[in-house]
Design an enzyme around this catalytic site. Structure first.
Site, PDB file in Angstrom:
ATOM      1  N   SER A 107       0.711  57.838  22.484  1.00  0.00           N
ATOM      2  CA  SER A 107       1.606  57.294  21.463  1.00  0.00           C
ATOM      3  C   SER A 107       1.846  58.305  20.357  1.00  0.00           C
ATOM      4  O   SER A 107       2.779  58.147  19.573  1.00  0.00           O
ATOM      5  CB  SER A 107       0.970  56.061  20.827  1.00  0.00           C
ATOM      6  N   GLU A 112      10.072  56.828  25.998  1.00  0.00           N
ATOM      7  CA  GLU A 112      10.245  58.038  25.186  1.00  0.00           C
ATOM      8  C   GLU A 112       9.743  59.209  26.033  1.00  0.00           C
ATOM      9  O   GLU A 112       8.585  59.202  26.458  1.00  0.00           O
ATOM     10  CB  GLU A 112       9.364  57.923  23.936  1.00  0.00           C
ATOM     11  N   HIS A 146       6.208  58.149  27.515  1.00  0.00           N
ATOM     12  CA  HIS A 146       5.657  57.108  26.640  1.00  0.00           C
ATOM     13  C   HIS A 146       6.353  55.772  26.891  1.00  0.00           C
ATOM     14  O   HIS A 146       7.473  55.547  26.436  1.00  0.00           O
ATOM     15  CB  HIS A 146       5.834  57.574  25.182  1.00  0.00           C
TER      16      HIS A 146
HETATM   17  P1  NAD Z   1      -6.822  50.402  26.620  1.00  0.00           P
HETATM   18  O1  NAD Z   1      -7.999  50.555  25.721  1.00  0.00           O
HETATM   19  O2  NAD Z   1      -6.340  49.044  26.993  1.00  0.00           O
HETATM   20  O3  NAD Z   1      -7.114  51.173  28.006  1.00  0.00           O
HETATM   21  C1  NAD Z   1      -7.593  52.478  28.091  1.00  0.00           C
HETATM   22  C2  NAD Z   1      -8.302  52.636  29.425  1.00  0.00           C
HETATM   23  O4  NAD Z   1      -8.634  54.016  29.624  1.00  0.00           O
HETATM   24  C3  NAD Z   1      -9.620  51.850  29.535  1.00  0.00           C
HETATM   25  O5  NAD Z   1      -9.586  51.055  30.694  1.00  0.00           O
HETATM   26  C4  NAD Z   1     -10.676  52.941  29.637  1.00  0.00           C
HETATM   27  O6  NAD Z   1     -11.789  52.565  30.436  1.00  0.00           O
HETATM   28  C5  NAD Z   1      -9.890  54.069  30.276  1.00  0.00           C
HETATM   29  N1  NAD Z   1     -10.454  55.396  30.063  1.00  0.00           N
HETATM   30  C6  NAD Z   1     -10.968  55.915  28.937  1.00  0.00           C
HETATM   31  N2  NAD Z   1     -11.374  57.194  29.156  1.00  0.00           N
HETATM   32  C7  NAD Z   1     -11.065  57.480  30.429  1.00  0.00           C
HETATM   33  C8  NAD Z   1     -11.239  58.642  31.248  1.00  0.00           C
HETATM   34  N3  NAD Z   1     -11.791  59.748  30.769  1.00  0.00           N
HETATM   35  N4  NAD Z   1     -10.821  58.577  32.538  1.00  0.00           N
HETATM   36  C9  NAD Z   1     -10.265  57.448  33.030  1.00  0.00           C
HETATM   37  N5  NAD Z   1     -10.066  56.321  32.294  1.00  0.00           N
HETATM   38  C10 NAD Z   1     -10.478  56.345  31.022  1.00  0.00           C
HETATM   39  O7  NAD Z   1      -5.663  51.271  25.968  1.00  0.00           O
HETATM   40  P2  NAD Z   1      -4.057  51.111  26.141  1.00  0.00           P
HETATM   41  O8  NAD Z   1      -3.549  50.195  25.111  1.00  0.00           O
HETATM   42  O9  NAD Z   1      -3.750  50.869  27.583  1.00  0.00           O
HETATM   43  O10 NAD Z   1      -3.571  52.582  25.722  1.00  0.00           O
HETATM   44  C11 NAD Z   1      -3.632  53.659  26.625  1.00  0.00           C
HETATM   45  C12 NAD Z   1      -2.739  54.779  26.137  1.00  0.00           C
HETATM   46  O11 NAD Z   1      -1.390  54.296  26.037  1.00  0.00           O
HETATM   47  C13 NAD Z   1      -3.097  55.326  24.753  1.00  0.00           C
HETATM   48  O12 NAD Z   1      -2.835  56.704  24.730  1.00  0.00           O
HETATM   49  C14 NAD Z   1      -2.140  54.571  23.855  1.00  0.00           C
HETATM   50  O13 NAD Z   1      -1.866  55.251  22.652  1.00  0.00           O
HETATM   51  C15 NAD Z   1      -0.911  54.501  24.727  1.00  0.00           C
HETATM   52  N6  NAD Z   1       0.041  53.426  24.410  1.00  0.00           N
HETATM   53  C16 NAD Z   1      -0.406  52.172  24.089  1.00  0.00           C
HETATM   54  C17 NAD Z   1       0.526  51.165  23.813  1.00  0.00           C
HETATM   55  C18 NAD Z   1       0.072  49.768  23.496  1.00  0.00           C
HETATM   56  O14 NAD Z   1       0.905  48.961  23.065  1.00  0.00           O
HETATM   57  N7  NAD Z   1      -1.183  49.417  23.703  1.00  0.00           N
HETATM   58  C19 NAD Z   1       1.898  51.440  23.862  1.00  0.00           C
HETATM   59  C20 NAD Z   1       2.332  52.723  24.216  1.00  0.00           C
HETATM   60  C21 NAD Z   1       1.383  53.701  24.487  1.00  0.00           C
END
Ligand code: NAD
Length: 279
Positions: free
Chosen positions: A115, A148, A136
């Protein structure tokens, strides 16, 4: 196309589902078995809902069968594209990009769903910076139309064009952003969400008041505090930390209430409790 997705959380599961729905073979990798199980369950539940609405191009069970879950990152050896969606933590993502560079084919594209974290910083951990790009997606991925596409300093025209084209084939509308902190989406959105937490902390209004002002008064489909709960308060905090550090301005300092709720484990919908309660 063979696609790898790293991270089976809110976003990883949605990204895997979206690629599978478009006919791609997906391997979803996470460090935690419990997260993989949770991700596969989320995919099945979302597909079932979409099937009921007649919004799927194939049977939900056939689409779900295109997604394979594993804790072994070496399973991505044959992938042509990997989309990384692990925690929003620069150190974790940099380490992952170094690993992905080792385990994948040298001509595979490595994309991050970050993000706010610098694509150039991730590309620098690989021997293929021209094939590193931001992809993104928005939450919930199967429903939201924007992607994005973040162009790093060294992202090639060919890589950018391939990802723009792929996003269109997923039924999304791509917008290209420069590699600046928060890109376009979160540079504009997160300071608004952060301000809502400051307004809440100063008791200018209740959470419901703030969300109602923004929905009814500004025609936003969802208020900033409900949206923060949907995104995940930990994700919001991590993005504010990146904006504050990388843009070097005090105006991006995370609101104390946002930091407090995250410290209490109230992360939003995914934990059943954030600003609001969901149980
Ligand atoms: P989340 O916490 O729901 O999930 C993250 C996952 O990554 C977890 O299941 C965790 O176990 C796993 N993980 C962590 N380290 C790891 C590794 N080394 N290898 C493999 N898996 C690993 O988080 P999320 O909300 O899904 O966000 C994930 C990414 O997407 C982030 O970069 C976030 O900024 C981005 N993002 C989130 C949103 C949102 O609305 N939540 C929107 C756009 C982008």
């Amino acid at each position: 196309m063979r696609v790898g997705v790293v991270g089976a959380g809110t976003m990883g599961a949605g990204i895997a589902q979206t690629f599978a729905t478009a006919g791609h073979d997906v391997t979803m990798v996470d460090v935690a078995d419990a997260q993989l199980a949770r991700g596969m369950k989320a995919i099945a539940a979302s597909l079932a809902k979409l099937e009921e609405k007649g919004a799927l191009p194939a049977a939900a069970s056939d689409i779900a069968a295109r997604v394979r879950a594993t804790t072994d990152i070496a399973a991505l050896a044959g992938a042509e594209l990997v989309v990384e969606a692990a925690f929003e933590d620069p150190a974790i993502k940099q380490e992952l990009f170094a690993t992905l560079d080792r385990v994948t084919k040298s001509d595979a594209i490595l994309a991050s769903n970050t993000s706010s974290i610098s694509i150039d910083g991730l590309a620098a951990r690989t021997a293929r910076p021209a094939r590193v790009v931001g992809m993104h997606f928005m939450n919930p991925v199967p429903l939201m139309r924007l992607v994005e596409v973040v162009r790093g300093e060294r992202t090639s025209d060919e890589t950018l064009a391939a990802i723009v084209d792929l996003a269109k084939r997923l039924g999304k509308t791509p917008v290209v952003s420069a590699d600046r902190p928060g890109f376009i989406a979160n540079r504009v959105l997160m300071p608004m969400i952060n301000e809502a937490f400051l307004v809440l902390g100063e008791k200018v209004g209740t959470a419901e008041d703030i969300d109602t002002v923004m929905t009814l008064g500004m025609n936003h489909p969802i208020g900033p505090l409900r949206l923060a709960d949907l995104i995940g308060l930990d994700v919001c905090l991590a993005i504010m930390d990146v904006l504050a550090r990388d843009l070097g301005s005090a105006k991006y300092a995370p609101a104390p209430d946002l930091r407090r709720l995250v410290g209490e484990g109230r992360l939003g919908r995914k934990t059943g409790r954030g600003v609001y309660e969901y149980r």
